[in-house]
Design an enzyme around this catalytic site. Structure first.
Site, PDB file in Angstrom:
ATOM      1  N   ASP A  23       0.877  -1.265   0.075  1.00 39.85           N
ATOM      2  CA  ASP A  23      -0.047  -0.004  -0.090  1.00 39.85           C
ATOM      3  C   ASP A  23       0.888   1.306  -0.064  1.00 39.85           C
ATOM      4  OD1 ASP A  23      -1.963  -1.832   0.459  1.00 39.85           O
ATOM      5  OD2 ASP A  23      -2.364  -1.447   2.672  1.00 39.85           O
ATOM      6  N   LYS A  69     -16.138  -4.305  -5.530  1.00 39.11           N
ATOM      7  CA  LYS A  69     -17.249  -4.011  -4.692  1.00 39.11           C
ATOM      8  C   LYS A  69     -16.991  -5.354  -3.646  1.00 39.11           C
ATOM      9  CE  LYS A  69     -19.623  -0.427  -6.790  1.00 39.11           C
ATOM     10  NZ  LYS A  69     -18.791  -0.461  -8.124  1.00 39.11           N
ATOM     11  N   GLN A 194      -0.754   0.695  12.783  1.00 43.18           N
ATOM     12  CA  GLN A 194      -2.072   0.628  13.702  1.00 43.18           C
ATOM     13  C   GLN A 194      -1.774   0.409  15.087  1.00 43.18           C
ATOM     14  OE1 GLN A 194      -5.439  -0.946  11.547  1.00 43.18           O
ATOM     15  NE2 GLN A 194      -4.151  -1.303   9.737  1.00 43.18           N
TER      16      GLN A 194
HETATM   17  O1  NUP Z   1      -9.016  -5.450   9.616  1.00 37.82           O
HETATM   18  C1  NUP Z   1      -8.219  -5.093   8.687  1.00 37.82           C
HETATM   19  N1  NUP Z   1      -7.371  -4.224   8.829  1.00 37.82           N
HETATM   20  C2  NUP Z   1      -6.515  -3.724   7.922  1.00 37.82           C
HETATM   21  O2  NUP Z   1      -5.653  -3.167   8.122  1.00 37.82           O
HETATM   22  C3  NUP Z   1      -8.565  -5.700   7.441  1.00 37.82           C
HETATM   23  C4  NUP Z   1      -7.575  -5.134   6.231  1.00 37.82           C
HETATM   24  N2  NUP Z   1      -7.932  -5.709   5.057  1.00 37.82           N
HETATM   25  N3  NUP Z   1      -6.578  -4.306   6.627  1.00 37.82           N
HETATM   26  C5  NUP Z   1      -5.732  -3.863   5.470  1.00 37.82           C
HETATM   27  O3  NUP Z   1      -4.465  -4.475   5.853  1.00 37.82           O
HETATM   28  C6  NUP Z   1      -5.770  -2.453   5.365  1.00 37.82           C
HETATM   29  O4  NUP Z   1      -6.634  -2.010   4.386  1.00 37.82           O
HETATM   30  C7  NUP Z   1      -4.249  -2.451   4.562  1.00 37.82           C
HETATM   31  O5  NUP Z   1      -4.211  -2.850   3.256  1.00 37.82           O
HETATM   32  C8  NUP Z   1      -3.329  -3.434   5.374  1.00 37.82           C
HETATM   33  C9  NUP Z   1      -2.486  -2.920   6.702  1.00 37.82           C
HETATM   34  O6  NUP Z   1      -1.731  -2.015   6.217  1.00 37.82           O
HETATM   35  P1  NUP Z   1      -0.972  -1.235   7.445  1.00 37.82           P
HETATM   36  O7  NUP Z   1      -1.737  -0.745   8.520  1.00 37.82           O
HETATM   37  O8  NUP Z   1       0.099  -2.155   7.912  1.00 37.82           O
HETATM   38  O9  NUP Z   1      -0.129  -0.023   6.715  1.00 37.82           O
END
Ligand code: NUP
Length: 236
Positions: A23, A69, A194
């Site tokens: 990303d 979607k 996060q």
């Molecule tokens: O619960 C979720 N959390 C999450 O962060 C489900 C996801 N699919 N993601 C995805 O994981 C989010 O959209 C991003 O592509 C990746 C985490 O990225 P980062 O926080 O490590 O940059």
């Protein structure tokens, strides 16, 4: 070979359970070429330390202009799945909120036919996750249960290839792992940027670790991916 077996084999071969979330922040359309070069550079630097790459809209939309979607009606979900798998993706992440009949069943049907994977969101990593995944619902028998517990049971019943549970909620990983057992591996995002920790998520039962910004935006992506691998090992 099934998607689940492919993941296991690759993780073993690469000695890594890290899934790179490739990303990048928003870039104007005239900078698309830069984005491609950057993505290639990160991949070149970290490929020895990751077992899989996960694409999100960050890269798919700006580069390929795909209208995805993931929460749609079955007929649309089926077309989405056909195109993504035809494009070469091994697995899709889908949202169980849309249900089975005329919801996710068509995605699973396409996945089974093509031997690809379906990974279900079960408890997301962000702050507001409790509002949806954490709410109390009534199951078919009328008993009160947490939404994520119901999703975890469905992941087993539907034969999902993975369940996404946020590393920011290790106690949820532990509880969901108790329901999934060894049938459905947990994919855990939310590490680093996060606030979640790979070691804690691994201890709680996560099998794979989805990591984006703390690798893609690091000064030294290769070093960051290597560190992630050792944190995971510590948690095992
Ligand atoms: O619960 C979720 N959390 C999450 O962060 C489900 C996801 N699919 N993601 C995805 O994981 C989010 O959209 C991003 O592509 C990746 C985490 O990225 P980062 O926080 O490590 O940059």
């Amino acid at each position: 070979m099934s998607f689940k077996e492919k993941m296991e084999e690759t993780a073993k071969k690469k000695e890594s359970n890290s899934v790179l979330a490739l990303d990048f922040p928003f870039r104007s359309p005239d900078k698309r070429d830069e984005l491609l070069v950057e993505a290639q550079d990160v991949l070149d630097a970290v490929h020895p330390y990751v077992c899989a790459v996960k694409f999100n809209h960050h890269l798919v939309l700006p580069l390929a202009i795909m209208d995805c979607k993931a929460n749609d009606i079955g007929a649309t979900n089926q077309v989405i799945a056909e195109y993504y798998y035809a494009a070469g993706f091994d697995a899709l992440i889908a949202n169980p909120f849309v249900g089975w009949e005329e919801g996710l069943k068509p995605i699973f049907d396409v996945a089974r036919r093509l031997q690809r994977g379906v990974i279900l969101l079960t408890y997301m990593s962000h702050k507001g996750a409790s509002e949806g995944y954490g709410q109390t619902v009534h199951d078919a028998a009328g008993a009160a249960t947490a939404q994520y517990v119901s999703f975890a049971k469905k992941a087993v019943q539907w034969g999902a290839d993975g369940a996404v549970v946020g590393a920011t909620y290790p106690e949820k990983i532990r509880e969901i792992h108790g329901i999934l057992g060894e049938h459905v591996p947990i994919y855990s995002p939310g590490i680093g940027a996060q606030g979640g920790a790979a070691e804690t998520a691994a201890k709680a039962g996560a099998r794979y670790f989805i990591v984006g910004r703390s690798i893609t935006l690091a000064e030294n992506p290769s070093e960051a991916a290597k560190k992630l691998c050792s944190a995971i090992r510590q948690g095992r």
